[in-house]
Design an enzyme around this catalytic site. Structure first.
Site, PDB file in Angstrom:
ATOM      1  N   ASP A   1      11.779  20.028  16.975  1.00  0.00           N
ATOM      2  CA  ASP A   1      10.331  20.228  17.010  1.00  0.00           C
ATOM      3  C   ASP A   1       9.861  20.805  18.337  1.00  0.00           C
ATOM      4  O   ASP A   1       8.677  20.786  18.620  1.00  0.00           O
ATOM      5  CB  ASP A   1       9.614  18.905  16.744  1.00  0.00           C
ATOM      6  CG  ASP A   1       9.890  17.860  17.819  1.00  0.00           C
ATOM      7  OD1 ASP A   1      10.776  18.100  18.664  1.00  0.00           O
ATOM      8  OD2 ASP A   1       9.234  16.806  17.824  1.00  0.00           O
ATOM      9  N   ASN A   2      10.776  21.304  19.168  1.00  0.00           N
ATOM     10  CA  ASN A   2      10.325  21.888  20.428  1.00  0.00           C
ATOM     11  C   ASN A   2      11.280  22.992  20.864  1.00  0.00           C
ATOM     12  O   ASN A   2      12.474  22.962  20.580  1.00  0.00           O
ATOM     13  CB  ASN A   2      10.195  20.814  21.516  1.00  0.00           C
ATOM     14  CG  ASN A   2      11.531  20.214  21.895  1.00  0.00           C
ATOM     15  OD1 ASN A   2      12.205  20.707  22.795  1.00  0.00           O
ATOM     16  ND2 ASN A   2      11.947  19.147  21.210  1.00  0.00           N
TER      17      ASN A   2
ATOM     18  N   ASP B   1      18.771  11.710  16.473  1.00  0.00           N
ATOM     19  CA  ASP B   1      17.318  11.778  16.620  1.00  0.00           C
ATOM     20  C   ASP B   1      16.891  10.535  17.383  1.00  0.00           C
ATOM     21  O   ASP B   1      17.220   9.425  16.988  1.00  0.00           O
ATOM     22  CB  ASP B   1      16.618  11.827  15.260  1.00  0.00           C
ATOM     23  CG  ASP B   1      15.173  12.288  15.379  1.00  0.00           C
ATOM     24  OD1 ASP B   1      14.437  11.715  16.211  1.00  0.00           O
ATOM     25  OD2 ASP B   1      14.776  13.211  14.645  1.00  0.00           O
TER      26      ASP B   1
ATOM     27  N   ARG C   1       6.031  13.717   4.485  1.00  0.00           N
ATOM     28  CA  ARG C   1       6.952  14.859   4.411  1.00  0.00           C
ATOM     29  C   ARG C   1       8.411  14.466   4.539  1.00  0.00           C
ATOM     30  O   ARG C   1       9.263  15.087   3.938  1.00  0.00           O
ATOM     31  CB  ARG C   1       6.677  15.881   5.542  1.00  0.00           C
ATOM     32  CG  ARG C   1       5.282  16.068   5.880  1.00  0.00           C
ATOM     33  CD  ARG C   1       5.041  16.952   7.071  1.00  0.00           C
ATOM     34  NE  ARG C   1       5.574  16.484   8.322  1.00  0.00           N
ATOM     35  CZ  ARG C   1       5.160  15.403   8.959  1.00  0.00           C
ATOM     36  NH1 ARG C   1       4.241  14.632   8.435  1.00  0.00           N
ATOM     37  NH2 ARG C   1       5.665  15.078  10.125  1.00  0.00           N
TER      38      ARG C   1
ATOM     39  N   CYS D   1     -10.880  28.450  35.409  1.00  0.00           N
ATOM     40  CA  CYS D   1     -12.330  28.501  35.630  1.00  0.00           C
ATOM     41  C   CYS D   1     -13.105  28.329  34.321  1.00  0.00           C
ATOM     42  O   CYS D   1     -14.204  27.771  34.315  1.00  0.00           O
ATOM     43  CB  CYS D   1     -12.718  29.809  36.304  1.00  0.00           C
ATOM     44  SG  CYS D   1     -12.384  29.795  38.073  1.00  0.00           S
TER      45      CYS D   1
ATOM     46  N   ALA E   1      11.343  16.044   9.227  1.00  0.00           N
ATOM     47  CA  ALA E   1      11.117  16.652   7.909  1.00  0.00           C
ATOM     48  C   ALA E   1      12.242  17.610   7.539  1.00  0.00           C
ATOM     49  O   ALA E   1      12.852  17.498   6.467  1.00  0.00           O
ATOM     50  CB  ALA E   1       9.764  17.364   7.896  1.00  0.00           C
TER      51      ALA E   1
ATOM     52  N   LYS F   1      14.955   6.971  12.977  1.00  0.00           N
ATOM     53  CA  LYS F   1      15.024   8.007  11.942  1.00  0.00           C
ATOM     54  C   LYS F   1      16.464   8.313  11.520  1.00  0.00           C
ATOM     55  O   LYS F   1      16.768   8.411  10.333  1.00  0.00           O
ATOM     56  CB  LYS F   1      14.354   9.296  12.429  1.00  0.00           C
ATOM     57  CG  LYS F   1      12.848   9.235  12.461  1.00  0.00           C
ATOM     58  CD  LYS F   1      12.260  10.581  12.846  1.00  0.00           C
ATOM     59  CE  LYS F   1      10.738  10.540  12.786  1.00  0.00           C
ATOM     60  NZ  LYS F   1      10.132  11.843  13.112  1.00  0.00           N
TER      61      LYS F   1
END
Length: 1063
Positions: free
Chosen positions: A579-580, A507, A518, A635, A481, A531
């Site tokens: 994106d990371n 990419d 988007r 837990c 995007a 992409k």
């Protein structure tokens, strides 16, 4: 406020792209077939009332279903199809309104092409609306687009729910604004003039906002409620309750004071971080225990002034806290500009001194007529002059920013979701004309039109700067995007579009259907294509001069043979569209290493941030860390969930532990002879778990048929939702009390209950069908979805009886778990090793690990997650989550919407202008944070790079100590010579030398080790430690060194990174 503050505020700078799973030949064919089916569905259901979740999924997580449905009932008119109008149209068509009509009486001109991305040179002289319609209607088959080329009339306007005017006269705005106000038609005026912009909203006398901010309702666990007037609510002190005075709440699950359960919304008065007051509770029953308090979003009714009144009594949205005093001047200046155009029939000439003084005179007269507009601040004549200088300009980044905001206001008008603008907004980017470069840009001659596609930009920055833009070499990392929006802006401004210039975009992802909402450069027919290649082809159509090189590589250590020193040194700058965080940090480190500017941006729903990183000037992305994500205690997940987020994370862990990890371990065992030895080096408990999983997968739990898969799923259901819960209740009965006398099952601990399997319960069957089919896929067994046949087979499955046992340890906290000594049955471990000693026995038993993929509704992945989570939620009386919410949480989806992306990329490209001009101080640069929902905008100068010092040398993270490792005789220096070099040249006594995680030298090493190392070449030592030769493309190694303090220095000190040239 620091740049880092806004750059990090609320967002880990992530953008909502998701990595696809690796597609094999069969999967690729299925993906292509699915894409064709999706396209046919979109074409067939263009006017369907249903929301297409496959297409709008990321936007739905921003707006919600109800807001989207209201948008689908709204028709929008946009007048003016220059750069701003087409940007607004693009965003709201992607958003999914009922229909869009675009209007423009004019024909395309050269000036338009610097920002109108759907006009080409061949379209010069053609009607802007007619040409744009053909390209806009490709964006979303659900949104019909029509064009109108005649005069605007009231008859035309009354057909729409929202009317947007761009590139319009003040007389038109007043006439149609009044008409719309009287008929409750939402009315928006948007205008850009060079580096300046204006936005106005009038949503009528009674506009209802259903959700002002879009945030998830706040909720908290109740500890106590008093019987008082007002009653005092105390929440558990695990975290602050998060409510604000004036919020409304309701209650659920309260025992004792049940009058509060599902009560009408009650207004709260906050007393402290864990307490707040509510209504009179004196007549209620006594509070006993438990309860959840949840915020209720209350509708708000707003009243807007019509344009005529708002002109005289303006209210301003602050866009830059450093320019608050400029609003009144700009309000007057835009009115003066309308009068100038009415009197002269044109805009002021670029850099025209005479026209500038005329505009100043008009503005002064207007400010004298209505002094209240300016207030106590005098008219800023310099700002008015600069408006005159650049008003004839037309910039894609300004149009992208204002177009994104205006489109979001259209969506607010249609849906009632989020807080509208109140009512005027002015924005300027005069920092792009910083004083240090004014002489370069100040000549009227250099800003005159050339009859080329960049005329709108040349009018502001001049022809010389345009040539500089065209010669740039930039690296764009990501084509999602943000990447699509950046490429569009690059094409419009001509970045890298000339001799010597280029854009390299990489990419490694393929296009998915959910991207189309988007990532506007892609179309349904592009699904499954790469992409980067598709985006590059799309922007070359927009500007055929663009020189775009498309790669499909991931950035990281594995591609340093491609993105090496030569590659980076040939660049002028880098733009991240990632994106990371991991990839962001890697690119940030690369930019610091090679000293290249970096433009960093990210989005999260309606929020977005921007950080500009300049070598030798600012801090870098990695200079400050995002807060660590709050993890769920083990837990809590395992035994004590109290929220749907806990059960969904548990379900994700189940998926990985059942259908991926065991199969991966089996394949490693069969393929790798050293698997067993490496496993035995792990902690005994971990080794036992892995080997048990392998043995079960290959022997005890290995199915031979579909019926066996069903039997496994049915027994696993019994274990998870009945047996384990019964054991937990055996250890901790429902009425058990702690040593302090409090009930064990209280506060965040919800007392569970076991489930009894019912083949007639759809949720129970959902689990069985999904789990059995996934298990069958692991073993390449044909599955089934025929429920009647499955139910018949289930009747014959033997489910072993279960009796809870005494002596079973169940930890109640992570701390207790860590402190306990877990005893491992070594006999079992030895036995398993013996049973798995002969791999030949299991030849041909390879399994198919399953990678979780949330966006394919036919693969059973989300079916399993939803069923597994909601069954566990039922165990603990937690309200279930529908598939949509489950996908958001379990799929870790980043909500995203086109408007936010367009706006933040517009701001990013404004910073690009400054980077290319080469500003040497931080004053012109801006880091930014925006939230279009509120709306909220904040900008700050970047934080300067921290300065450090060794001896008398001052340095920052951008500095290096360069060492030529090859001596004049062609041989490389040894470690001893390296240490001597630093002693002689820098007066540094080195005590430590590191290359990444490897220690090349340490003064505390043994004499024998030091003697061996000192005579070796540094590259030789690195190769030995890495256990591999240094790649041919590596020209230099980077070292970190530690040095011993000398003389008056009290402690050891840091020195810059060492750049050690070996080639």
């Amino acid at each position: 406020m620091s740049g880092a503050f806004w750059a990090r505020q609320l967002i880990p700078a992530l953008e909502g792209q998701q990595r696809p799973s690796v597609i094999g030949a069969g999967a690729g064919a299925r993906a292509r077939a699915r894409a064709r089916a999706d396209l046919q569905t979109m074409e067939a259901n263009g006017n369907s009332a249903e929301i297409d979740e496959g297409l709008y999924s990321r936007q739905l997580y921003v707006l919600g279903h109800e807001a989207m449905k209201r948008m689908k009932n709204s028709s929008v008119l946009i007048s003016g199809m220059r750069g701003l109008g087409v940007e607004i149209a693009k965003n709201i068509i992607l958003g999914g309104v009922k229909s869009v009509t675009i209007h423009d009486e004019g024909n395309a001109e050269w000036n338009d092409l610097s920002s109108q991305f759907y006009l080409t040179e061949e379209d010069i002289g053609k009607n802007r609306a007619e040409v744009s319609q053909l390209r806009l209607e490709e964006l979303n088959s659900y949104v019909p687009v029509s064009s109108c080329t005649g005069k605007l009339t009231k008859h035309l306007l009354q057909q729409f729910q929202v009317v947007v005017l761009t590139d319009s006269s003040l007389e038109e705005q007043l006439q149609f604004g009044q008409f719309c106000h009287e008929r409750s038609i939402r009315f928006i005026v948007a205008d850009t003039k060079g580096l300046f912009s204006q936005l106005f909203c009038d949503f009528g006398e009674e506009f209802v906002v259903t959700d002002p901010n879009g945030e998830e309702p706040v909720h908290a666990a109740v500890l106590w409620v008093t019987k008082d007037n007002p009653g005092l609510v105390t929440c558990l002190d695990e975290s602050r309750h998060g409510f604000q005075t004036g919020d409304y709440v309701t209650f659920s699950e309260i025992q004792g004071m049940t009058e509060l359960n599902n009560c009408k919304p009650i207004e709260v008065q906050v007393n402290g971080p864990y307490t707040f007051s509510i209504c009179d509770t004196t007549g209620f029953s006594d509070y006993e225990k438990g309860g959840i308090v949840t915020e209720v979003k209350m509708p708000q009714k707003l009243t807007f002034k019509p344009l005529k009144e708002a002109l005289q009594e303006p209210q301003y949205q602050i866009t830059d806290f450093g320019k608050i005093n400029r609003h009144g001047t700009l309000h007057i200046a835009f009115q003066a500009l309308h009068r100038f155009m009415r009197e002269h029939g044109r805009l002021p000439k670029p850099r025209g001194q005479v026209d500038a003084e005329l505009l100043v005179d008009i503005a002064k007269k207007l400010s004298e007529d209505v002094p209240s507009i300016i207030g106590e601040e005098p008219l800023d004549e310099d700002v008015v002059r600069k408006l005159a200088y650049v008003a004839a300009g037309n910039l894609s980044p300004i149009n992208a920013f204002i177009g994104g905001i205006a489109a979001q206001e259209v969506m607010k008008a249609c849906s009632g979701k989020f807080m509208p603008l109140n009512q005027w907004m002015y924005f300027d980017a005069l920092e792009c004309l910083a004083k240090e470069n004014e002489e370069i840009l100040s000549t009227a001659e250099s800003c005159q039109p050339r009859g080329c596609r960049y005329d709108g930009q040349i009018a502001i920055f001049g022809a010389e700067f345009q040539e500089k833009l065209k010669a740039q070499k930039y690296f764009l990392v990501g084509a999602g995007a943000i990447g699509c929006e950046l490429l569009k802006n690059f094409a419009m401004i001509g970045l890298g579009a000339g001799e010597g210039g280029s854009i390299t975009v990489t990419d490694m992802d393929t296009i998915e259907r959910s991207n189309l909402n988007r990532q506007f450069l892609f179309r349904p027919a592009d699904v499954t294509k790469m992409k980067s290649e598709t985006a590059a082809a799309a922007v070359i159509k927009m500007n055929p001069s663009m020189r775009v090189i498309a790669h499909q590589n991931r950035v990281g250590p594995e591609t340093e043979n491609i993105y090496n020193q030569d590659f980076f040194e040939n660049l002028n700058g880098i733009a991240n569209a990632l994106d990371n965080v991991e990839a962001r940090r890697y690119m940030d480190e690369s930019c610091v290493l090679y000293r290249k500017p970096l433009l960093e941006s990210g989005t999260l729903g309606t929020k977005a941030n921007l950080q500009v990183i300049i070598p030798h000037l600012t801090e870098s992305y990695g200079s400050s860390q995002d807060p660590a994500d709050k993890s769920i205690p083990v837990c809590t997940l395992k035994n004590f969930p109290n929220a749907i987020e806990h059960t969904l994370q548990w379900a994700r862990d189940e998926f990985e532990g059942l259908f991926k990890q065991p199969a991966e371990n089996v394949n490693k065992y069969l393929e790798d002879p050293s698997f067993m030895d490496r496993t035995m080096t792990l902690q005994e408990g971990q080794a036992l778990e892995i080997l048990e999983g392998v043995y079960k997968s290959l022997v005890t739990d290995k199915p031979k048929s579909w019926a066996d898969c069903l039997a496994w799923a049915r027994r696993h259901w019994q274990t998870r939702y009945n047996n384990i819960i019964r054991q937990l209740l055996h250890n901790f009965p429902s009425e058990q009390v702690t040593t302090s006398g409090a009930l064990f099952w209280s506060g965040p601990k919800r007392c569970p209950h076991p489930l009894e399997f019912d083949p007639g319960n759809p949720l129970h069957m959902d689990y069985i069908v999904a789990a059995a089919n996934l298990y069958a896929e692991n073993y390449s067994i044909q599955g089934s979805q025929v429920r009647a046949a499955i139910q018949k087979l289930l009747r014959d499955i033997d489910v072993p009886p279960f009796t809870p046992k005494s002596g079973v340890t169940i930890h109640t906290s992570d701390k207790e778990m860590e402190e306990s000594e877990t005893s491992v049955d070594n006999e079992s471990l030895v036995k398993l090793k013996k049973q798995l000693s002969s791999r030949e026995t299991f030849r041909g038993c390879e399994m198919r690990p399953i990678d979780f993929e949330k966006d394919d509704d036919s693969n059973f992945h989300m079916d399993f997650i939803v069923a597994a989570s909601n069954l566990r939620a039922e165990n603990y009386s937690i309200p279930p989550a529908d598939r949509h919410k489950s996908k958001l949480i379990a799929g870790r989806i980043i909500p995203a919407i086109a408007t936010t992306t367009a706006a933040i990329v517009g701001l990013t490209c404004l910073e690009l202008y400054k980077v290319v001009q080469g500003y040497g101080s931080r004053e012109p640069y801006r880091n930014g944070f925006i939230n279009l929902a509120l709306p909220f905008f904040a900008f700050s100068q970047p934080v300067l790079a921290a300065k450090k010092k060794y001896h008398d040398t001052e340095w920052t993270m951008w500095d290096r100590i360069n060492v030529q490792g090859i001596k004049p005789n062609g041989e490389e220096m040894t470690l001893a010579e390296f240490l001597e070099h630093f002693k002689n040249e820098h007066n540094l006594d080195i005590t430590m030398v590191f290359c990444g995680p490897h220690t090349l030298y340490a003064s505390h090493q043994s004499q024998e080790k030091q003697k061996e190392r000192l005579s070796q070449r540094l590259s030789e030592i690195v190769a030995i430690l890495r256990k591999e030769d240094i790649e041919e493309h590596v020209k230099a190694l980077t070292f970190e060194i530690g040095c011993e303090a000398e003389g008056d220095e009290e402690e050891d000190f840091d020195v810059p990174t060492i750049c050690y040239q070996i080639r």
